[in-house]
Design a protein around this motif. Structure first.
Motif: not given
Length: 126
Positions: A105-126
């Motif tokens: 979890t990272v605290g940031v000064a700002s995000l695109p479009r004025g968003a307050q939250f963003e999430v990214e992920a890495t997924m492993v498929l079987s």
């Protein structure tokens, strides 16, 4: 190894020069999702609604890649206000079951479009 670009209308279109996700072998790298409504491209109102919408957008991309949120092994969360961290944990549990993925979890000064939250992920498929 070849890479496959993943795209779905179930999540907002990229708002820059990037793909919604890229699959390399059985690993899928999901780009950051903010709380844009995929139907109208507008940012949803309210922090809790933004967190929920961002996770639903992430789910749509994961499913388009042939997986689900249960296949996610790593999340990175970005918050413009870390005092909302407990609320994120609460909402995350509505989208993920144990065992939970690894997470940063990272605290940031700002995000695109004025968003307050963003999430990214890495997924492993079987």
């Amino acid at each position: 190894m070849s890479k496959t670009i993943v795209s779905t209308a179930g999540a907002p279109a990229a708002i820059g020069p990037y793909s919604q996700a890229v699959r390399v072998g059985n690993v899928v790298y999901l780009s950051g999702q903010i709380a844009l409504d995929p139907e109208n491209g507008q940012l949803v109102d309210g922090f809790e609604h933004q967190v929920d919408r961002a996770f639903r957008n992430l789910r749509a991309v994961a499913e388009a890649a042939g997986g689900s949120l249960s296949d996610v092994v790593k999340l990175t969360l970005f918050l413009t206000d870390l005092s909302h961290f407990p609320k994120v944990n609460e909402i995350m549990q509505q989208h993920f079951a144990q065992p939970y993925p690894a997470r940063s979890t990272v605290g940031v000064a700002s995000l695109p479009r004025g968003a307050q939250f963003e999430v990214e992920a890495t997924m492993v498929l079987s």
